[in-house]
Design a protein around this motif. Sequence first.
Motif, mmCIF file in Angstrom:
data_model
loop_
_atom_site.group_PDB
_atom_site.id
_atom_site.type_symbol
_atom_site.label_atom_id
_atom_site.label_comp_id
_atom_site.label_asym_id
_atom_site.label_seq_id
_atom_site.Cartn_x
_atom_site.Cartn_y
_atom_site.Cartn_z
ATOM 1 N N ARG A 74 12.064 -7.763 -13.882
ATOM 2 C CA ARG A 74 12.520 -7.232 -12.597
ATOM 3 C C ARG A 74 11.323 -6.651 -11.866
ATOM 4 N NH1 ARG A 74 13.659 -1.510 -12.802
ATOM 5 N NH2 ARG A 74 13.603 -0.792 -14.958
ATOM 6 N N LEU A 75 11.455 -6.567 -10.570
ATOM 7 C CA LEU A 75 10.379 -6.066 -9.719
ATOM 8 C C LEU A 75 10.359 -4.549 -9.700
ATOM 9 C CD1 LEU A 75 8.158 -6.704 -7.596
ATOM 10 C CD2 LEU A 75 9.962 -6.598 -5.870
ATOM 11 N N ASN A 76 9.173 -3.987 -9.745
ATOM 12 C CA ASN A 76 8.945 -2.569 -9.484
ATOM 13 C C ASN A 76 8.038 -2.532 -8.264
ATOM 14 O OD1 ASN A 76 8.647 0.210 -9.610
ATOM 15 N ND2 ASN A 76 6.876 0.050 -10.953
ATOM 16 N N ALA A 77 8.614 -2.397 -7.092
ATOM 17 C CA ALA A 77 7.864 -2.533 -5.845
ATOM 18 C C ALA A 77 7.034 -1.306 -5.482
ATOM 19 C CB ALA A 77 8.814 -2.864 -4.703
ATOM 20 N N SER A 78 7.199 -0.205 -6.159
ATOM 21 C CA SER A 78 6.500 1.024 -5.754
ATOM 22 C C SER A 78 4.969 0.886 -5.698
ATOM 23 C CB SER A 78 6.916 2.207 -6.619
ATOM 24 O OG SER A 78 6.607 1.997 -7.959
ATOM 25 N N PRO A 79 4.312 0.125 -6.574
ATOM 26 C CA PRO A 79 2.862 -0.017 -6.420
ATOM 27 C C PRO A 79 2.446 -0.737 -5.135
ATOM 28 C CG PRO A 79 3.486 -0.556 -8.664
ATOM 29 C CD PRO A 79 4.755 -0.429 -7.869
ATOM 30 N N LEU A 80 3.371 -1.448 -4.510
ATOM 31 C CA LEU A 80 3.050 -2.115 -3.242
ATOM 32 C C LEU A 80 2.838 -1.116 -2.111
ATOM 33 C CD1 LEU A 80 5.446 -5.176 -3.424
ATOM 34 C CD2 LEU A 80 2.950 -5.175 -3.679
ATOM 35 N N GLN A 81 3.234 0.143 -2.330
ATOM 36 C CA GLN A 81 2.993 1.179 -1.325
ATOM 37 C C GLN A 81 1.498 1.321 -1.052
ATOM 38 O OE1 GLN A 81 5.400 2.954 0.461
ATOM 39 N NE2 GLN A 81 3.603 3.452 1.687
ATOM 40 N N GLU A 82 0.676 1.121 -2.076
ATOM 41 C CA GLU A 82 -0.781 1.173 -1.906
ATOM 42 C C GLU A 82 -1.245 0.106 -0.913
ATOM 43 O OE1 GLU A 82 -4.830 0.772 -4.634
ATOM 44 O OE2 GLU A 82 -2.880 0.677 -5.623
ATOM 45 N N VAL A 83 -0.666 -1.070 -0.999
ATOM 46 C CA VAL A 83 -1.005 -2.161 -0.078
ATOM 47 C C VAL A 83 -0.511 -1.811 1.324
ATOM 48 C CG1 VAL A 83 -0.658 -4.606 0.434
ATOM 49 C CG2 VAL A 83 -0.936 -3.851 -1.939
ATOM 50 N N GLN A 84 0.716 -1.310 1.402
ATOM 51 C CA GLN A 84 1.277 -0.919 2.698
ATOM 52 C C GLN A 84 0.412 0.141 3.378
ATOM 53 O OE1 GLN A 84 3.747 -2.064 4.562
ATOM 54 N NE2 GLN A 84 3.398 -0.495 6.094
#
Length: 109
Positions: A74-84
């Motif tokens: 499953r996806l854990n999208a929270s590290p994508l906040q760094e990209v955002q």
Amino acid sequence: MNENNPLRDVFDAIADPTRRQLIHLLAESEDEVPLHELTAEFEIGRTAVSKHLTVLKEAGLVLDRKAGRETRFRLNASPLQEVQDWVAYYSKFWRGNMLRLQQLLEEEE
């Protein structure tokens, strides 16, 4: 390196189109997705898909769970906040440049 998981940088993890597609597939799913279902979406083998998932897991983007003989992801999208956050910084730069360009074009008219 990623603060959450020092093994892999999130930017490195999303640099590959196959890994971005895996993120997309996991984001579309409302539940965990077994490896065989993910593999079916690609023209590469199960081992290659598994290696890409390992990179995503090391970056903290994917969580896995054993269910019998099957591994589910499953996806854990929270590290994508760094990209955002990184993209948002440069969005300000482009907005400012576009405003200046618009003003310059209006002055020329």
